[in-house]
Design a protein around this motif. Structure first.
Motif, mmCIF file in Angstrom:
data_model
loop_
_atom_site.group_PDB
_atom_site.id
_atom_site.type_symbol
_atom_site.label_atom_id
_atom_site.label_comp_id
_atom_site.label_asym_id
_atom_site.label_seq_id
_atom_site.Cartn_x
_atom_site.Cartn_y
_atom_site.Cartn_z
ATOM 1 N N ARG A 7 33.897 41.455 34.845
ATOM 2 C CA ARG A 7 34.970 42.118 34.112
ATOM 3 C C ARG A 7 35.440 41.206 32.991
ATOM 4 O O ARG A 7 35.871 40.082 33.216
ATOM 5 C CB ARG A 7 36.122 42.447 35.044
ATOM 6 N N GLY A 8 35.337 41.715 31.759
ATOM 7 C CA GLY A 8 35.713 40.924 30.602
ATOM 8 C C GLY A 8 37.172 41.084 30.256
ATOM 9 O O GLY A 8 37.857 41.980 30.746
ATOM 10 N N ASN A 9 37.643 40.227 29.398
ATOM 11 C CA ASN A 9 39.002 40.303 28.892
ATOM 12 C C ASN A 9 39.038 41.145 27.632
ATOM 13 O O ASN A 9 38.085 41.186 26.891
ATOM 14 C CB ASN A 9 39.527 38.909 28.561
ATOM 15 N N GLY A 10 40.117 41.811 27.366
ATOM 16 C CA GLY A 10 40.217 42.597 26.150
ATOM 17 C C GLY A 10 40.024 44.075 26.412
ATOM 18 O O GLY A 10 39.291 44.462 27.309
ATOM 19 N N GLY A 11 40.662 44.890 25.617
ATOM 20 C CA GLY A 11 40.694 46.332 25.860
ATOM 21 C C GLY A 11 39.335 46.983 25.976
ATOM 22 O O GLY A 11 39.093 47.781 26.866
ATOM 23 N N ALA A 12 38.416 46.644 25.065
ATOM 24 C CA ALA A 12 37.122 47.331 25.060
ATOM 25 C C ALA A 12 36.270 46.979 26.268
ATOM 26 O O ALA A 12 35.370 47.718 26.630
ATOM 27 C CB ALA A 12 36.365 46.998 23.781
ATOM 28 N N THR A 13 36.555 45.854 26.865
ATOM 29 C CA THR A 13 35.739 45.457 28.007
ATOM 30 C C THR A 13 36.511 45.601 29.311
ATOM 31 O O THR A 13 36.037 45.188 30.357
ATOM 32 C CB THR A 13 35.289 43.993 27.860
ATOM 33 N N ASN A 14 37.688 46.188 29.226
ATOM 34 C CA ASN A 14 38.518 46.297 30.414
ATOM 35 C C ASN A 14 38.113 47.509 31.236
ATOM 36 O O ASN A 14 38.820 48.496 31.305
ATOM 37 C CB ASN A 14 39.993 46.388 30.013
ATOM 38 N N LYS A 15 36.955 47.442 31.822
ATOM 39 C CA LYS A 15 36.476 48.509 32.670
ATOM 40 C C LYS A 15 35.538 47.885 33.689
ATOM 41 O O LYS A 15 35.070 46.764 33.522
ATOM 42 C CB LYS A 15 35.724 49.553 31.847
ATOM 43 N N TYR A 54 36.940 57.317 37.054
ATOM 44 C CA TYR A 54 35.520 57.106 37.271
ATOM 45 C C TYR A 54 34.919 58.362 37.897
ATOM 46 O O TYR A 54 35.578 59.083 38.644
ATOM 47 C CB TYR A 54 35.278 55.918 38.210
ATOM 48 N N PHE A 97 32.266 54.823 34.492
ATOM 49 C CA PHE A 97 33.586 54.769 33.873
ATOM 50 C C PHE A 97 33.768 55.939 32.917
ATOM 51 O O PHE A 97 32.908 56.218 32.077
ATOM 52 C CB PHE A 97 33.723 53.438 33.138
ATOM 53 N N GLU A 139 40.188 54.857 30.267
ATOM 54 C CA GLU A 139 41.335 54.109 30.746
ATOM 55 C C GLU A 139 42.536 54.411 29.870
ATOM 56 O O GLU A 139 42.408 54.504 28.639
ATOM 57 C CB GLU A 139 41.083 52.602 30.729
ATOM 58 N N ARG A 143 42.797 53.482 26.043
ATOM 59 C CA ARG A 143 42.367 52.156 25.591
ATOM 60 C C ARG A 143 40.855 52.024 25.531
ATOM 61 O O ARG A 143 40.323 51.194 24.809
ATOM 62 C CB ARG A 143 42.900 51.091 26.557
ATOM 63 N N ASN A 144 40.166 52.818 26.328
ATOM 64 C CA ASN A 144 38.731 52.641 26.448
ATOM 65 C C ASN A 144 38.127 53.955 26.928
ATOM 66 O O ASN A 144 38.774 54.705 27.665
ATOM 67 C CB ASN A 144 38.447 51.531 27.462
ATOM 68 N N ALA A 198 44.530 45.363 28.779
ATOM 69 C CA ALA A 198 43.835 44.361 27.972
ATOM 70 C C ALA A 198 44.318 42.972 28.357
ATOM 71 O O ALA A 198 45.509 42.731 28.498
ATOM 72 C CB ALA A 198 44.110 44.620 26.498
ATOM 73 N N GLY A 199 43.367 42.104 28.545
ATOM 74 C CA GLY A 199 43.733 40.760 28.955
ATOM 75 C C GLY A 199 43.980 40.654 30.436
ATOM 76 O O GLY A 199 44.396 39.626 30.943
ATOM 77 N N ALA A 227 41.739 40.862 32.952
ATOM 78 C CA ALA A 227 40.490 40.741 33.706
ATOM 79 C C ALA A 227 40.707 40.069 35.037
ATOM 80 O O ALA A 227 39.872 40.168 35.918
ATOM 81 C CB ALA A 227 39.455 39.969 32.893
ATOM 82 N N TYR A 238 41.843 46.270 40.630
ATOM 83 C CA TYR A 238 42.149 47.690 40.607
ATOM 84 C C TYR A 238 42.385 48.193 42.026
ATOM 85 O O TYR A 238 41.748 47.745 42.963
ATOM 86 C CB TYR A 238 40.966 48.486 40.030
#
Lengths: 112, 116
Positions: A91-99, B35, B45, B48, B55-56, B98-99, B101, B105
């Motif tokens: 799981r990455g940091n930041g909105g686009a990778t927050n999944k 999901y 996914f 979100e 956001r995504n 965001a941020g 990680a 969940y």
């Protein structure tokens, strides 16, 4: 997105330790390693996560290789209720990778 | 504390209809993700939401949409249902977005949608 590789299935005996491996050779420096498990007919359940150091909680331990290209989820004493599909996820940091990007996971069977 | 609540648990719809699924996150959680789980594709996914903003988004057609309300509750909608939309739809909430990680969940038990 960085990928993980896990064995399709593993077997364990009840009350014995279980080591579930995961390879993630393309992990980036900011990726966290998360583990979830999914019991039959339920949604995934968070187990543990870590970044660089080994982690322990009431459910399991997470051992992370020094180069972070692999990790191992350790169940110290398997019970029948631990039979589930275990997912190792980066799981990455930041909105686009927050999944969460789920692979096929490891189906753990626990024998009495 | 109460977990993530998804309603309904089971739903049967006919091809061409639309459906709305609901998710109530854990109190205080502001991020809600959706999901889809099928035997063939596994867990994928969808999207979100955080503080009412998407956001995504995953790789799903525009028939799949969602929204989040000011109380963090979320709904997802699927229009013009197809047989292939039959799946378990899971909602997950987390404290951060965001941020986040390092944040875990919490998933609900899902809504089992069958399209006939």
């Amino acid at each position: 997105d960085a990928k993980t590789t896990q064995p399709n299935s593993m077997e364990s005996n009840e009350e014995e330790p279980v080591h579930l491996p995961c390879n993630h050779s393309t992990i980036s420096g900011t990726d966290y390693i998360h583990w979830y498990r999914q019991l039959p007919s339920q949604g995934p359940e968070y187990v543990i996560h870590g970044l660089t150091s080994n982690v322990n909680n009431r459910m399991a331990s997470l051992a992370i290789a020094e180069d972070r290209k692999s990790s191992t989820l350790i169940l110290h004493r398997a019970t029948l209720r631990d039979a589930a599909v275990y997912y190792c996820i980066l799981r990455g940091n930041g909105g686009a990778t927050n999944k969460l990007i789920f692979g096929t996971g490891t189906l753990l069977a626990v024998q009495p | 504390k109460a977990g993530v609540t998804q309603t309904p648990r089971y739903l049967i719809k006919t091809r061409g209809q639309q459906v709305t699924l609901s998710c109530s996150p854990i109190s205080g959680h502001r991020s809600v993700s959706w999901y889809q789980q099928t035997p063939g594709q596994g867990l994928q996914f969808l999207f979100e939401y955080f503080s009412e903003t998407q956001r995504n988004k995953g790789n799903f057609p525009g028939r799949f949409s969602g929204r989040q309300f000011s109380n963090s509750r979320s709904e997802m909608n699927v229009s013009t249902l197809e047989l292939g939309d039959s799946a378990l739809y899971l909602c997950a909430s987390s404290l951060l977005s965001a941020g986040g990680a390092s944040d875990g969940y919490t998933f609900g038990s899902g809504t089992r949608l069958t399209v006939v």
